[in-house]
Every structure is written in C-alpha cells, then in structure tokens.
Scaffold this motif. Structure first.
Motif, mmCIF file in Angstrom:
data_model
loop_
_atom_site.group_PDB
_atom_site.id
_atom_site.type_symbol
_atom_site.label_atom_id
_atom_site.label_comp_id
_atom_site.label_asym_id
_atom_site.label_seq_id
_atom_site.Cartn_x
_atom_site.Cartn_y
_atom_site.Cartn_z
ATOM 1 N N MET A 1 -22.794 -27.272 1.575
ATOM 2 C CA MET A 1 -22.899 -28.147 0.447
ATOM 3 C C MET A 1 -22.166 -29.432 0.755
ATOM 4 O O MET A 1 -20.916 -29.408 1.367
ATOM 5 C CB MET A 1 -22.574 -27.848 -0.763
ATOM 6 C CG MET A 1 -23.889 -27.220 -1.592
ATOM 7 S SD MET A 1 -23.420 -26.789 -3.274
ATOM 8 C CE MET A 1 -23.060 -25.101 -3.153
ATOM 9 N N THR A 3 -20.525 -31.514 -1.097
ATOM 10 C CA THR A 3 -19.803 -32.055 -2.467
ATOM 11 C C THR A 3 -18.699 -32.918 -2.361
ATOM 12 O O THR A 3 -18.569 -33.686 -3.298
ATOM 13 C CB THR A 3 -19.459 -30.823 -3.376
ATOM 14 O OG1 THR A 3 -19.013 -30.088 -2.559
ATOM 15 C CG2 THR A 3 -20.889 -30.129 -3.751
ATOM 16 N N ASP A 4 -18.235 -33.023 -0.988
ATOM 17 C CA ASP A 4 -16.933 -33.375 -0.960
ATOM 18 C C ASP A 4 -17.567 -35.291 -0.434
ATOM 19 O O ASP A 4 -16.491 -36.036 -0.217
ATOM 20 C CB ASP A 4 -15.921 -32.980 0.083
ATOM 21 C CG ASP A 4 -16.605 -32.737 1.319
ATOM 22 O OD1 ASP A 4 -17.857 -32.629 1.394
ATOM 23 O OD2 ASP A 4 -15.804 -32.427 2.143
ATOM 24 N N LEU A 5 -18.490 -35.415 -0.199
ATOM 25 C CA LEU A 5 -18.861 -36.615 0.468
ATOM 26 C C LEU A 5 -19.268 -37.430 -0.711
ATOM 27 O O LEU A 5 -19.423 -37.248 -1.684
ATOM 28 C CB LEU A 5 -20.291 -36.596 1.208
ATOM 29 C CG LEU A 5 -19.979 -35.898 2.510
ATOM 30 C CD1 LEU A 5 -21.323 -35.498 3.086
ATOM 31 C CD2 LEU A 5 -19.011 -36.445 3.580
ATOM 32 N N SER B 144 -17.391 -38.978 -5.530
ATOM 33 C CA SER B 144 -17.804 -37.633 -5.090
ATOM 34 C C SER B 144 -18.120 -36.684 -6.177
ATOM 35 O O SER B 144 -17.379 -36.769 -7.202
ATOM 36 C CB SER B 144 -17.276 -36.942 -3.748
ATOM 37 O OG SER B 144 -16.040 -36.487 -4.289
ATOM 38 N N GLU B 146 -16.736 -33.704 -6.310
ATOM 39 C CA GLU B 146 -15.204 -33.103 -6.330
ATOM 40 C C GLU B 146 -14.416 -34.016 -7.096
ATOM 41 O O GLU B 146 -13.329 -33.591 -7.893
ATOM 42 C CB GLU B 146 -15.022 -32.676 -5.187
ATOM 43 C CG GLU B 146 -15.628 -31.294 -4.635
ATOM 44 C CD GLU B 146 -14.847 -30.808 -3.350
ATOM 45 O OE1 GLU B 146 -14.319 -31.651 -2.891
ATOM 46 O OE2 GLU B 146 -15.286 -29.679 -2.953
#
Lengths: 115, 176
Positions: A1, A3-5, B144, B146
């Motif tokens: 995944m 998600t940190d981008l 993002s 996160e």
C-alpha cells in the motif's frame, strides 16, 4: 500500500479538479501582523533557574544518600517485627520522602520547561 | 534566498527571531485558515481566531517539535485541536457528530435535494467533521493518509474510510 506517499489527485477525476479549484489562496490581509503582535515572550533558560534546580537536585541527592541506609533498615524490619514498629519509625522516613519529592519536582520542572 | 522550514524553526529557537516566525506564518496562513474555514462551515472570523490561537501555540511549543514529522503536519494537528476545543467549548456540535455519519433523515434529505447541483462549499457542509477534515487535508492540502492520521490523531484506517465515504457523498451530492 502506498499510504505514506503524498496524496496525488487523479488528473482526470472531476471531483479532484473541483477540490483543487476550490482550494484558493487565502489572502493574508494583515493576519501575519496580528499573529506577530500577539506573541508572548518565549521563556528563556535563565541562570537563576539553572542554579535553583541544580541546588535542589544536589540537596535532594545528599538527603537521599544520607537517609537511605536508615530507611532500608526500617523497611527490612517491617515484615519480621510488625508489632514493634512505631510511628517514630515512619517519621524517620520523612526526610527521605521529602528528598525524593524534591528530586521529583526537579525532574518535573525540567521536563515541563517548554510548556 | 529562501529558507527551509527547518532553517526558520532553528532561527526562532536560537534567536527568538520574529521575522523567521513571521515567514513561517506567511507560508502557512493560507492552508491553515482555509482548513479552519472549512471546518467552521465558512465562519471566517472564527476560523481566523482559531488560526491565530494555533500559531501562538506553535510559537510556545516550537521547542517540542520533533522533525520526524513535517512541520505542516504538526501545524495542521495543532489547528485541528484548536477547532476541536472550540467545538467542545461552545457545545454547538455534539461530540458524536465528530465521528458518526449523518442520520437517515439527513441522508433522505440529501437524496431529495440531489437533483440540485450544489456547489462544493455547500456539499462539504453535508459531510461529517471527520470526513471534511480528512478530505481537506488529503485532497486539498496534499497530505498523505499517514500524515493526515497523525494530524487528526486517529488511526490510518479511519482516515481512509472517511476519505472514501466523503468522496462518495460529494460525488452523489454534486452529481459527478
């Protein structure tokens, strides 16, 4: 995944295009000046604070070292001679507790310095 | 010469440099005020008051900023917290509203009005606060998932769900 981008909007998505369009620049209109004039003075590390905290820590440490053997002796006798323990024994622990409280206060003061 | 956020923060901490802090405020005032304006339902005065409080808090707490997170993420977190505290203080919005989806009645009302092409600002007001915050941070400010989770102090899965739900509601509402 991934998600940190960064959340890159899809180029051909009309909703993303609409969201991008709607996010216009908010003009400053004196906002920065208002913020700067309302800033409180930042707390500086003063030498007085350093001296007081250091002295408190030193005195606390000396008291702890001085009282620790007596306190250990009192505590170690408690299980065996419970009936013989008197309130004077507890009073003997007060300097140790005070010293520990002093050290605790120093730690609290140092850790909350930025607040 | 343009300074990075880290340079400006270092100047503020070491020299108590008001000019450096002013540059940080100028850099981020637009996204922060825009975010708070959306969170307050377009109340520009309240949004500006909250933004000002947030920047003052940043000034006071800058020493505790750890550069593991981006400055903008940390700043949005403080701004979001200011908004939450103002909501709790004024008790205008029940705390449940921060997380729960709209009621059946609201959904039905939304469906009845769906033939109208509402503009985005109105459509955003139909979202829950949590959905709105996630959409504004991720879809408009480029955070993002996160980073948004960090700023909003909620689990990553919650942010993803809120974005999916929010986008779906916006699509239905705007008919796109």
């Amino acid at each position: 995944m991934k998600t940190d981008l960064p959340n890159v909007p899809k180029a051909n998505d009309p909703l993303d295009a609409l969201l991008r369009e709607a996010d216009g620049y908010v003009a400053d209109n004196g906002f920065t000046t208002r913020v700067l004039t309302s800033l409180p003075a930042r707390r500086k590390h003063s030498w007085r604070r350093f001296v007081v905290l250091s002295a408190a820590m030193f005195i606390g440490a000396v008291l702890v070292l001085w009282q620790l053997p007596a306190a250990i002796a009192i505590v170690s006798t408690m299980p065996r001679q419970w009936s013989a323990i008197r309130w004077q024994n507890f009073v003997a622990c007060v300097p140790l507790l005070a010293a520990l409280a002093s050290l605790g206060w120093v730690v609290f003061a140092v850790t909350n310095e930025e607040e | 010469m343009s300074f990075t956020d880290a340079d400006l923060i270092a100047r503020v901490l070491l020299r108590e440099d008001h000019n450096a802090f002013g540059e940080l405020v100028r850099r981020y005032q637009s996204p922060v005020r825009g975010f708070l304006m959306k969170m307050t339902g377009g109340d520009i005065h309240l949004a500006d008051d909250l933004a000002q409080e947030a920047f003052v808090k940043v000034w006071k707490k800058l020493g505790s900023f750890r550069s593991e997170a981006k400055f903008s993420t940390w700043l949005f977190g403080i701004a979001h917290n200011e908004w939450r505290m103002s909501v709790r203080g004024r008790k205008e919005v029940a705390l449940e509203e921060l997380a729960d989806p709209p009621s059946e009645a609201e959904q039905a009302d939304g469906a009845a009005a769906s033939h109208l092409r509402l503009d985005l600002a109105e459509a955003m007001k139909m979202l829950t606060a949590a959905e709105r915050a996630a959409i504004v941070l991720c879809c408009q400010n480029g955070l993002s998932h996160e980073e948004a989770a960090q700023a909003l102090d909620c689990p990553l899965g919650t942010v993803k769900t809120n974005i999916l739900r929010g986008r779906e509601k916006l699509r239905r509402r705007l008919m796109i």
